[in-house]
Design a protein around this motif. Structure first.
Motif, PDB file in Angstrom:
ATOM      1  N   ARG A  44       0.853  -1.189  -0.073  1.00 31.39           N
ATOM      2  CA  ARG A  44      -0.070  -0.135   0.248  1.00 31.39           C
ATOM      3  C   ARG A  44       0.902   1.091  -0.097  1.00 31.39           C
ATOM      4  N   VAL A  45       0.520   2.146  -0.972  1.00 32.98           N
ATOM      5  CA  VAL A  45       1.425   3.434  -1.075  1.00 32.98           C
ATOM      6  C   VAL A  45       1.222   4.316   0.011  1.00 32.98           C
ATOM      7  N   ALA A  46       2.134   4.909   0.750  1.00 30.05           N
ATOM      8  CA  ALA A  46       1.629   5.844   1.779  1.00 30.05           C
ATOM      9  C   ALA A  46       2.880   7.009   1.773  1.00 30.05           C
TER      10      ALA A  46
ATOM     11  N   THR B  31       3.656   9.694   5.044  1.00 27.39           N
ATOM     12  CA  THR B  31       3.731   9.494   6.365  1.00 27.39           C
ATOM     13  C   THR B  31       5.046   9.985   6.918  1.00 27.39           C
ATOM     14  N   GLU B  32       5.155  10.038   8.184  1.00 26.42           N
ATOM     15  CA  GLU B  32       6.391  10.276   8.930  1.00 26.42           C
ATOM     16  C   GLU B  32       7.511   9.249   8.870  1.00 26.42           C
TER      17      GLU B  32
ATOM     18  N   ALA C  18       4.574  17.860   9.150  1.00 28.51           N
ATOM     19  CA  ALA C  18       4.882  16.940   9.987  1.00 28.51           C
ATOM     20  C   ALA C  18       6.067  15.809   9.222  1.00 28.51           C
ATOM     21  N   ALA C  19       5.797  15.628   7.858  1.00 22.46           N
ATOM     22  CA  ALA C  19       6.691  14.929   7.133  1.00 22.46           C
ATOM     23  C   ALA C  19       8.078  15.567   6.695  1.00 22.46           C
ATOM     24  N   VAL C  20       8.274  16.731   6.412  1.00 17.90           N
ATOM     25  CA  VAL C  20       9.220  17.822   6.241  1.00 17.90           C
ATOM     26  C   VAL C  20      10.106  17.688   7.531  1.00 17.90           C
ATOM     27  N   GLU C  21       9.657  17.858   8.449  1.00 18.03           N
ATOM     28  CA  GLU C  21      10.152  17.893   9.964  1.00 18.03           C
ATOM     29  C   GLU C  21      10.908  16.554  10.392  1.00 18.03           C
TER      30      GLU C  21
END
Length: 268
Positions: free
Chosen positions: A49-51, A68-69, A91-94
């Motif tokens: 599943r692509v996330a 996702t993180e 959230a993902a960039v951090e």
């Protein structure tokens, strides 16, 4: 669980199509940039599943879509993954930045909005909108350079082609003052997956405070709807409370916050 990469847009759509379709608004940047991207990627979990999805520009800048993180951290741990600039949901960039171990700094914090029920500007600005035409290319190119500088980008030397493309496709409007002078502009992306993104909203400093940007923004939203967009989006700089308040008054509602990060060195 791994990242996969391709330069083939069709292959990317085949692999990540369900993810893109499930979250088209959160994936807006990847959707609008994938045709011109140097590289595209998707992260698949143990069930395939692509996330997570991404697009890498020709200059090497990395744009994360709905990711996702966990996927962001996995991406940062890949050898050779050292872009100078990364953009995406905060959230993902951090998570990516922290996992990279490289020194970095936030460059811009943005908020993604989606148009709900359109609300006309009140009070209505003086003048009217019109679709930009070929004779407007010089002023639009000059204003685009000013816009880039105003938002902290390094302006290109010449935006003639950039302006000409949007004007030739009918994707840019000008607001004219009652005396016929162009005093503001707004553009919209091509419609993709039923959505389009408003951008390049700019009023020269001498013309601000008259509601011209509101008029241009409302007009380009109608253009997008007439061209088949059922979801109309835009980004605002969180450091600019004036524009954030303006778009809310026009009927835009917040979706998610984004972060642009710049890396200033290598991992220690």
């Amino acid at each position: 669980m791994t990242w996969h990469f391709t330069e083939d847009t069709a292959a990317f759509r085949t692999a990540a199509g369900a993810h893109l379709a499930a979250e088209p608004t959160r994936n807006t940047v990847v959707l609008t940039r994938m045709d011109g991207a140097a590289r595209l990627g998707w992260w698949a979990g143990p069930d395939d599943r692509v996330a997570g999805v991404l697009a890498v520009s020709g200059a090497g800048d990395l744009d994360l879509g709905a990711t996702t993180e966990e996927a962001a951290r996995a991406l940062a741990s890949r050898p050779g993954e050292e872009p100078v600039r990364v953009r995406g949901e905060t959230a993902a960039v951090e998570a990516y930045a922290r996992a990279s171990g490289r020194p970095w700094k936030p460059v811009v914090r943005m908020r993604l909005f989606r148009l709900g029920v359109p609300v006309p500007p009140d009070p209505a600005p003086a003048g009217r909108h019109r679709t930009a035409a070929a004779p407007d290319i010089p002023v639009v190119a000059a204003w685009t350079r000013e816009f880039a500088a105003a938002i902290g980008d390094e302006p290109a030397e010449d935006y003639t082609g950039f302006a000409a493309e949007r004007i030739s496709e009918g994707r840019l409007v000008l607001w004219e003052a009652p005396d016929g002078r162009p005093v503001s502009m707004a553009a919209v992306s091509r419609t993709s997956e039923g959505q389009a993104r408003v951008h390049l909203v700019y009023t020269p400093p001498a013309e601000r405070g008259n509601g011209y940007a509101a008029g241009a923004t409302a007009a380009i939203g109608r253009v997008a709807a007439d061209r088949g967009a059922t979801r109309i989006l835009l980004f605002t700089d969180l450091a600019n409370p004036t524009s954030n308040a303006l778009y809310r008054r026009l009927g835009y509602r917040p979706v998610t916050d984004h972060l642009g990060a710049e890396f200033t060195g290598t991992a220690g």
